[in-house]
Design an enzyme around this catalytic site. Structure first.
Site: not given
Ligand SMILES: NC(=O)c1ccc[n+]([C@@H]2O[C@H](COP(=O)([O-])OP(=O)(O)OC[C@H]3O[C@@H](n4cnc5c(N)ncnc54)[C@H](O)[C@@H]3O)[C@@H](O)[C@H]2O)c1
Length: 259
Positions: A140, A153
């Site tokens: 991130s 985080y």
């Molecule tokens: N969306 C944003 O703005 C953003 C920004 C920076 C980084 N990220 C990173 O991108 C990645 C994806 O996030 P996203 O935005 O798609 O969110 P999201 O919540 O849609 O996806 C995260 C997924 O992880 C799954 N998950 C959580 N705990 C779990 C576990 N113990 N075992 C298996 N699966 C598990 C959830 O069920 C979900 O499907 C993450 O690493 C997040 O930190 C997202």
């Protein structure tokens, strides 16, 4: 840009948002994808979204050693080699050093960081057997600089950069490249959760997401198609000389100073 992943196999975590879209994107370009998530409803929705694509969805807790090992045992029963690993599963927690509970700290480290170690640890024999491959950890922008109150985080995301470097150095001898991406705000269920958590009184989720967008010089939040394009590039032969690097995909967010 489309790449040809025909004959390639990929393990991807996260059955919504960035992980799900990356899995579908790789599958549309020919990869056989093994997608892991913890949430049964999201897993079912991911199965429907995949339709006829070569994507199998597995119920996995990425923070749990036994669960991750069982996932890779299931993958090994189908294929002797693995070419691609994408770690996108994570949770968002909020809190300062005073307010972050030990339980939130431990859960964040386990789901966001330990997962990247566990998947690569258990998947490595299959990747080594392939003779070449690519790993992408989704970090991130908050691993570089962070907003207030995201202690656990941000710690996990900064640690992913160190993990990426350390893995890249060790894995190069096996032909395996390791990189991370650091997104700014990307429209996903996690961002919508953040918008609901951070909205002030009377502010709607959409208004908060628009405000997130205005913080990015490009003027909007990102799309999962944009993270998928970067992930696919890093997994492709076009990125053959790229390892140990982190790629900001943040609409200029971290380029701007707040004065
Ligand atoms: N969306 C944003 O703005 C953003 C920004 C920076 C980084 N990220 C990173 O991108 C990645 C994806 O996030 P996203 O935005 O798609 O969110 P999201 O919540 O849609 O996806 C995260 C997924 O992880 C799954 N998950 C959580 N705990 C779990 C576990 N113990 N075992 C298996 N699966 C598990 C959830 O069920 C979900 O499907 C993450 O690493 C997040 O930190 C997202």
């Amino acid at each position: 840009m489309a790449y040809d992943f025909t004959g390639k196999t990929a393990a991807v975590t996260g059955t919504s948002g960035i992980g799900l879209d990356a899995a579908l994107h790789l599958a549309r370009q020919g990869a056989r994808v093994f997608l892991a998530g913890i949430d049964a409803d999201l897993n079912e929705a991911a199965r429907k979204a995949a339709g006829d694509l070569a994507v199998s969805v597995h119920q996995v807790d990425v923070s749990d050693d036994g669960s991750v090992k069982a996932w890779f045992d299931a993958i090994a029963a189908v294929t002797p080699t693995l070419d691609i690993l994408v770690n996108a599963a994570a949770i968002q927690t909020y809190g300062t050093i005073e307010t972050t509970t030990p339980a939130d700290w431990d859960r964040s480290i386990a789901v966001n960081l330990r997962s990247c170690y566990l998947t690569a640890h258990h998947g490595y024999r299959l990747m080594k057997a392939a003779g070449s491959g690519a790993i992408v950890h989704v970090s991130s922008v908050q691993g570089h600089a962070n907003q207030d109150g995201v202690l656990a985080y941000a710690t996990t995301k900064g640690a992913i950069h160190a993990l990426t470097r350390a893995m890249a150095v060790d894995c190069a001898r096996d032909g395996i490249r390791v990189n991370s991406i650091s997104p700014g705000s990307i429209r996903t269920p996690l961002l919508e959760f953040s918008a609901r958590s951070l909205a002030s009184d009377g502010q709607s989720e959409e208004e908060m997401i628009a405000a997130f967008g205005r913080a990015h010089p490009i003027g909007r939040v990102g799309k999962v198609s944009e993270t998928s394009a970067l992930i696919a590039y890093l997994c492709s032969d076009a990125a053959g000389f790229t390892t140990g690097a982190d790629f900001l995909i943040d609409g200029g967010l971290s380029a701007r100073i707040g004065v």
